[in-house]
Scaffold this active site. Sequence first.
Site, PDB file in Angstrom:
ATOM      1  N   ARG A  51       0.841  -1.211   0.000  1.00  0.00           N
ATOM      2  CA  ARG A  51       0.000   0.000   0.000  1.00  0.00           C
ATOM      3  C   ARG A  51       0.871   1.254   0.000  1.00  0.00           C
ATOM      4  O   ARG A  51       0.585   2.220  -0.702  1.00  0.00           O
ATOM      5  CB  ARG A  51      -0.956   0.021   1.197  1.00  0.00           C
ATOM      6  N   TYR A 104     -13.020  19.007 -16.240  1.00  0.00           N
ATOM      7  CA  TYR A 104     -13.573  17.657 -16.189  1.00  0.00           C
ATOM      8  C   TYR A 104     -14.522  17.566 -14.991  1.00  0.00           C
ATOM      9  O   TYR A 104     -14.211  18.055 -13.906  1.00  0.00           O
ATOM     10  CB  TYR A 104     -12.425  16.626 -16.091  1.00  0.00           C
ATOM     11  N   ASP A 175      -3.702  18.838 -15.950  1.00  0.00           N
ATOM     12  CA  ASP A 175      -4.291  17.544 -16.300  1.00  0.00           C
ATOM     13  C   ASP A 175      -3.927  17.287 -17.758  1.00  0.00           C
ATOM     14  O   ASP A 175      -4.450  17.930 -18.671  1.00  0.00           O
ATOM     15  CB  ASP A 175      -5.814  17.584 -16.092  1.00  0.00           C
ATOM     16  N   LYS A 200      -7.137   6.348 -19.563  1.00  0.00           N
ATOM     17  CA  LYS A 200      -7.405   6.756 -20.950  1.00  0.00           C
ATOM     18  C   LYS A 200      -6.231   6.369 -21.857  1.00  0.00           C
ATOM     19  O   LYS A 200      -5.965   5.205 -22.025  1.00  0.00           O
ATOM     20  CB  LYS A 200      -7.694   8.254 -20.996  1.00  0.00           C
TER      21      LYS A 200
HETATM   22  N1  PLP Z   1      -9.200  13.900 -16.101  1.00  0.00           N
HETATM   23  C1  PLP Z   1      -9.820  13.825 -17.282  1.00  0.00           C
HETATM   24  C2  PLP Z   1      -9.524  14.844 -18.330  1.00  0.00           C
HETATM   25  C3  PLP Z   1     -10.757  12.809 -17.524  1.00  0.00           C
HETATM   26  O1  PLP Z   1     -11.373  12.752 -18.701  1.00  0.00           O
HETATM   27  C4  PLP Z   1     -11.034  11.871 -16.499  1.00  0.00           C
HETATM   28  C5  PLP Z   1     -12.028  10.792 -16.688  1.00  0.00           C
HETATM   29  O2  PLP Z   1     -12.803  10.805 -17.616  1.00  0.00           O
HETATM   30  C6  PLP Z   1     -10.366  11.988 -15.280  1.00  0.00           C
HETATM   31  C7  PLP Z   1      -9.447  12.998 -15.124  1.00  0.00           C
HETATM   32  C8  PLP Z   1     -10.638  11.028 -14.157  1.00  0.00           C
HETATM   33  O3  PLP Z   1      -9.982   9.819 -14.357  1.00  0.00           O
HETATM   34  P1  PLP Z   1     -10.504   8.385 -13.816  1.00  0.00           P
HETATM   35  O4  PLP Z   1     -11.815   8.121 -14.485  1.00  0.00           O
HETATM   36  O5  PLP Z   1      -9.406   7.462 -14.221  1.00  0.00           O
HETATM   37  O6  PLP Z   1     -10.653   8.489 -12.346  1.00  0.00           O
END
Ligand code: PLP
Length: 384
Positions: A51, A104, A175, A200
């Site tokens: 962990r 997001y 991000d 993704k």
């Molecule tokens: N950041 C972006 C731009 C996203 O599109 C997403 C999810 O769609 C996330 C963060 C969150 O990621 P996760 O779904 O792996 O928790």
Amino acid sequence: MTNSTPEDVPGLRLETIAVAAGRPHGPGAPLNPPIVAASTFEAGGAGEYSRGDGTDSVRALEAAVAALEGGERALAFASGMAAISAVFDLLDPGARVVVPDDSYQGVATVVADGERRLGWEVMRLPTADTDAWLAAIEGSDLVWVESPSNPMMEVADVPAICAAARAAGVRCVVDNTFATPLLQRPLDLGATASVHSATKYLGGHSDLLAGVIVTDDPALALAVDHRRTYGGATIGTLEAFLTLRGLRTLPLRLGRAQANARTLAARLAEHRAVTRVRYPGLEGDPGFDLARRTLAGPGAMLSLETVGNARSADIRVSRLRLIRAATSLGAVETTIERRAKLVGQEHIPPTLLRLSVGCEHVEDLWADLDQALNGLVSDSEAER
Ligand code: PLP
């Protein structure tokens, strides 16, 4: 050369780093890090409990993503949101936060919670309004950038924002999920950290959840490591292995998907059932110039709005035979989603369809989109 690691070879291109980084090395070493399925390890070694300490599988993924992003330290998490939350969790009550007004949806939720529960002062700014961002940085505790944005496909002036934040001594986190390190390396531009939903593009096959934070800031690395250990948001060993396996082909996948997206965006923009396409690689798109200046390519995400209303957009989506209606993005298969149907996404135009373009043959994708869009949908039919 048997003992040199790719990290020791100067000047490697990103395509090579994606293939070579994070591999065990030395005589007899397996070419891939083993899947170390162990929660605990005999005392006295480097790591005792996975962990907090991870496993070889996790460390291999982290080494590869750190090398791709050009950062000192990468920390892998159980999901993108786990990574993102680890950063926001560091903010004190009353903190001042700058975020995109179209961030997001998960980030928007975390920020709204902080605003309500902890009295954060939140500035929500249009992604493309660079002057507003530059004016907001001084005195902030965290600047959060997302470019291109999800799903509006707005482009931020990431170099200008990161440089200004660095000069002001303000933490700036990007991000980088949509761009990937192949198109944008925020740490090179002065960002404190680059964050991914590795679910993704990095993973790339819609078969796992993962997140990564990469940073050059030892204090931030220590703090998010602490959050990961005590929040328990460590990535699973199998997920780490699969993410690294996916990463090996990221340049190939993204190259193909981006080429497909360019073709589809241009054709969609001419389609009689489409009222608007947002794609930073499309000449005339509001983000075109900034994207050309700040990104190594426009990526493989685009959005389109269609003639009619939300119901007719849903009907069009239901007619697709190859492209899947599914949330998430960045995988080998093309997916589509009408984002305004999600709670909290009312600011998104009702017919906006987010298309995550994959690696299929572009003519098969076009044939599917064209037949789904062409089926005439009158408003009265849609309202039935
Ligand atoms: N950041 C972006 C731009 C996203 O599109 C997403 C999810 O769609 C996330 C963060 C969150 O990621 P996760 O779904 O792996 O928790």
